[in-house]
Design an enzyme around this catalytic site. Structure first.
Site, short mmCIF file in Angstrom:
data_model
loop_
_atom_site.label_atom_id
_atom_site.label_comp_id
_atom_site.label_asym_id
_atom_site.label_seq_id
_atom_site.Cartn_x
_atom_site.Cartn_y
_atom_site.Cartn_z
N GLN A 104 0.84 -1.19 0.00
CA GLN A 104 0.00 0.00 0.00
C GLN A 104 0.88 1.25 0.00
OE1 GLN A 104 -3.58 -0.49 2.89
NE2 GLN A 104 -1.94 -1.76 3.70
N ASN A 105 2.17 1.03 0.23
CA ASN A 105 3.09 2.15 0.36
C ASN A 105 3.45 2.69 -1.02
OD1 ASN A 105 2.98 1.52 3.04
ND2 ASN A 105 4.88 0.35 3.04
N HIS A 122 -1.38 1.29 -4.38
CA HIS A 122 -1.82 2.69 -4.31
C HIS A 122 -0.90 3.62 -5.09
CE1 HIS A 122 -4.14 1.67 -0.39
NE2 HIS A 122 -4.86 1.45 -1.46
N CYS A 130 -0.97 13.68 -15.84
CA CYS A 130 -1.88 14.81 -15.96
C CYS A 130 -3.25 14.47 -15.36
CB CYS A 130 -2.06 15.16 -17.45
SG CYS A 130 -3.30 16.43 -17.71
N CYS A 133 -5.75 14.74 -18.81
CA CYS A 133 -5.70 13.79 -19.95
C CYS A 133 -4.98 12.50 -19.58
CB CYS A 133 -5.02 14.46 -21.16
SG CYS A 133 -3.24 14.66 -20.97
N CYS A 150 0.54 20.21 -17.84
CA CYS A 150 0.70 19.15 -18.84
C CYS A 150 1.14 19.75 -20.18
CB CYS A 150 -0.65 18.44 -19.00
SG CYS A 150 -0.72 17.26 -20.35
N CYS A 153 -2.08 19.17 -22.68
CA CYS A 153 -3.40 19.84 -22.57
C CYS A 153 -3.41 20.97 -21.56
CB CYS A 153 -4.46 18.79 -22.19
SG CYS A 153 -4.36 18.29 -20.45
N SER A 192 -2.76 -0.87 9.34
CA SER A 192 -3.88 -0.80 10.29
C SER A 192 -5.10 -1.49 9.70
CB SER A 192 -4.20 0.67 10.59
OG SER A 192 -4.51 1.34 9.36
C1 BV8 Z 1 -11.93 3.16 -3.65
C2 BV8 Z 1 -2.00 6.80 -1.47
C3 BV8 Z 1 -13.77 3.09 -5.13
C4 BV8 Z 1 -2.09 8.28 -1.29
C5 BV8 Z 1 -3.75 5.87 -0.02
C6 BV8 Z 1 -16.31 3.58 4.29
C7 BV8 Z 1 -16.12 2.24 4.58
C8 BV8 Z 1 -15.23 1.45 3.82
C9 BV8 Z 1 -14.54 2.03 2.76
C10 BV8 Z 1 -14.73 3.36 2.49
C11 BV8 Z 1 -15.61 4.14 3.23
N1 BV8 Z 1 -15.58 5.39 2.74
C12 BV8 Z 1 -14.72 5.42 1.70
C13 BV8 Z 1 -14.23 4.19 1.53
C14 BV8 Z 1 -13.26 3.75 0.52
C15 BV8 Z 1 -11.89 4.26 0.89
C16 BV8 Z 1 -11.50 3.80 2.28
O1 BV8 Z 1 -11.15 2.64 2.46
N2 BV8 Z 1 -11.53 4.73 3.25
C17 BV8 Z 1 -11.15 4.39 4.59
C18 BV8 Z 1 -10.47 5.59 5.23
C19 BV8 Z 1 -12.40 3.96 5.36
N3 BV8 Z 1 -11.02 3.67 -0.09
C20 BV8 Z 1 -10.82 4.32 -1.24
O2 BV8 Z 1 -11.25 5.41 -1.50
C21 BV8 Z 1 -10.00 3.54 -2.27
N4 BV8 Z 1 -10.70 3.61 -3.52
O3 BV8 Z 1 -12.55 2.61 -2.77
O4 BV8 Z 1 -12.43 3.46 -4.88
C22 BV8 Z 1 -13.93 3.20 -6.59
C23 BV8 Z 1 -14.13 2.03 -7.34
C24 BV8 Z 1 -14.31 2.14 -8.70
C25 BV8 Z 1 -14.26 3.39 -9.33
C26 BV8 Z 1 -14.02 4.55 -8.57
C27 BV8 Z 1 -13.85 4.45 -7.19
C28 BV8 Z 1 -8.65 4.17 -2.47
C29 BV8 Z 1 -7.88 4.16 -1.19
C30 BV8 Z 1 -6.44 4.57 -1.47
C31 BV8 Z 1 -6.09 5.83 -0.70
N5 BV8 Z 1 -4.67 6.13 -0.89
N6 BV8 Z 1 -2.43 6.10 -0.25
C32 BV8 Z 1 -1.04 8.80 -0.35
O5 BV8 Z 1 -0.17 8.02 0.11
O6 BV8 Z 1 -1.05 10.01 -0.10
S1 BV8 Z 1 -4.18 5.13 1.42
C33 BV8 Z 1 -2.94 5.32 2.54
O7 BV8 Z 1 -3.54 5.09 3.77
C34 BV8 Z 1 -1.86 4.27 2.44
O8 BV8 Z 1 -1.53 3.94 1.12
C35 BV8 Z 1 -2.42 3.12 3.20
O9 BV8 Z 1 -3.13 2.27 2.39
C36 BV8 Z 1 -3.37 3.81 4.11
C37 BV8 Z 1 -2.75 3.92 5.48
O10 BV8 Z 1 -2.86 2.71 5.98
P1 BV8 Z 1 -1.57 1.96 6.57
O11 BV8 Z 1 -0.58 1.73 5.50
O12 BV8 Z 1 -2.13 0.82 7.28
O13 BV8 Z 1 -0.91 3.00 7.56
P2 BV8 Z 1 -1.49 3.42 9.00
O14 BV8 Z 1 -0.75 4.61 9.44
O15 BV8 Z 1 -2.98 3.43 8.94
O16 BV8 Z 1 -1.09 2.17 9.94
C38 BV8 Z 1 0.27 1.90 10.18
C39 BV8 Z 1 0.28 0.59 10.95
O17 BV8 Z 1 1.64 0.21 11.12
C40 BV8 Z 1 -0.33 0.70 12.33
O18 BV8 Z 1 -1.19 -0.41 12.53
C41 BV8 Z 1 0.88 0.61 13.27
O19 BV8 Z 1 0.57 -0.07 14.48
C42 BV8 Z 1 1.83 -0.20 12.46
N7 BV8 Z 1 3.25 0.01 12.74
C43 BV8 Z 1 3.86 1.14 13.19
N8 BV8 Z 1 5.19 0.92 13.27
C44 BV8 Z 1 5.41 -0.37 12.87
C45 BV8 Z 1 4.18 -0.94 12.52
N9 BV8 Z 1 4.05 -2.21 12.07
C46 BV8 Z 1 5.18 -2.93 11.97
N10 BV8 Z 1 6.40 -2.45 12.28
C47 BV8 Z 1 6.56 -1.18 12.73
N11 BV8 Z 1 7.77 -0.72 13.04
ZN ZN Z 2 -2.94 16.62 -20.04
#
Ligand code: BV8
Ligand code: ZN
Length: 256
Positions: A104-105, A122, A130, A133, A150, A153, A192
């Site tokens: 996911q990173n 992700h 862009c 486009c 872009c 466009c 998480s």
């Molecule tokens: C989609 C890129 C549909 C950008 C990211 C309500 C219910 C369910 C779902 C939804 C809802 N409302 C909206 C949704 C959908 C939504 C969603 O899931 N929202 C959540 C908030 C509820 N999802 C979307 O919108 C996705 N798209 O559904 O599209 C669609 C379908 C067809 C056509 C059109 C549309 C897109 C989601 C992608 C978002 N982009 N990243 C950027 O980076 O800026 S998400 C981003 O957050 C990350 O990529 C990652 O996925 C997420 C963060 O999560 P984690 O990686 O788990 O990080 P976090 O900080 O949360 O946790 C860290 C963990 O590590 C902790 O547990 C901690 O304890 C642990 N840790 C800490 N240190 C360590 C450790 N573990 C091991 N070792 C360590 N040392």
């Molecule tokens: Zn463009």
């Protein structure tokens, strides 16, 4: 932190697995100094809500601010190095017959650690395209303080990451769920498990009979579905798992 004991039963399953899938989240990069999203102290989103930054609407309403946040993250990641957790996952590829790494990173650290073909669920922080486009923009200079336009466009160039409300790239989505439904063992590391559809991969694997393992210092909603929970940092647990597996594989080779 002492290396955690890897349960013998988990080792047995790892040593006999045909196909292992690993899903990583921001926690795997935490020990490289890259903040996670939800850690209260350092979390990227402790000051902002995700919707204020990681959405098309946020970008369209204020391209320079959202672009600047990604430039800041690119600088930070550019100075980071893969940590022992990343390196262990690259090493694991040679210790099991087949490994699919889904991340996911967006920081590119798995590839820098030597993982051959990480599926970037992700997208990638260092790619740009862009907004209008979709033209790939590979010539954006670094640093680039404000969002470029872009060449085709004149639309805004945006980071090549998947924002909330955007679809996961089709190939990444298909490959990841196919692997999750095929694997015998699914490792959820440093996530998480709150963002979908990524968080659905572990349960898809479980539904298809895979052993589910979680590696996270803190419990998540996945823990109650997991067969094994290693409550440890990935930078400690993953090398320990690799070392134990390598010893087990060696023993098996000599026993033949
Ligand atoms: C989609 C890129 C549909 C950008 C990211 C309500 C219910 C369910 C779902 C939804 C809802 N409302 C909206 C949704 C959908 C939504 C969603 O899931 N929202 C959540 C908030 C509820 N999802 C979307 O919108 C996705 N798209 O559904 O599209 C669609 C379908 C067809 C056509 C059109 C549309 C897109 C989601 C992608 C978002 N982009 N990243 C950027 O980076 O800026 S998400 C981003 O957050 C990350 O990529 C990652 O996925 C997420 C963060 O999560 P984690 O990686 O788990 O990080 P976090 O900080 O949360 O946790 C860290 C963990 O590590 C902790 O547990 C901690 O304890 C642990 N840790 C800490 N240190 C360590 C450790 N573990 C091991 N070792 C360590 N040392
Ligand atoms: Zn463009």
């Amino acid at each position: 932190m002492a290396a955690p004991q890897v349960p013998g039963e988990l080792l047995d399953r790892l040593a006999t697995a045909r196909h292992v899938v690993v899903l990583t989240g921001a926690g795997v990069s935490a020990e490289s100094g890259v903040p996670t999203f939800r850690d209260a102290q350092t979390g990227l989103w402790s000051r902002f809500r995700p919707e204020q930054l990681a959405t098309v609407a946020a970008f369209e309403s204020d391209p320079p601010t959202v672009w600047a946040w990604y430039e800041w993250r690119r600088d930070l990641v550019g100075k980071a190095e893969p940590n022992p957790g990343h390196l262990a996952l690259a090493r694991l590829e040679a210790l099991v017959p087949r490994l699919t790494l889904v991340t996911q990173n967006v920081d590119g650290l798995h590839r820098r650690a030597g993982s051959r073909d990480p599926i970037e669920f992700h997208g990638n922080l260092f790619e740009n395209r862009c907004l209008d486009c979709g033209l790939q923009a590979d010539d954006v200079p670094r640093p680039c303080p404000s969002p470029p336009r872009c060449i085709a466009c004149r639309g805004w160039i945006r980071p090549g990451v998947v924002w909330f409300g955007e679809a996961i790239p089709a190939a990444a989505l298909a490959r990841s769920f196919a692997a999750a439904e095929d694997c015998d063992l699914f490792l959820s590391v440093g996530t998480s498990a709150e963002v979908y559809p990524a968080a659905g991969l572990a349960l898809a694997a479980k539904r298809h009979g895979a052993t589910l393992v979680e590696v996270n210092p803190l419990p998540t909603s996945l823990a109650r579905h997991a067969d094994f929970v290693l409550s440890a940092a990935s930078g400690t647990a993953l090398p320990a798992m690799c070392d134990a597996l390598a010893r087990r594989v060696e023993v098996n080779i000599h026993a033949r």
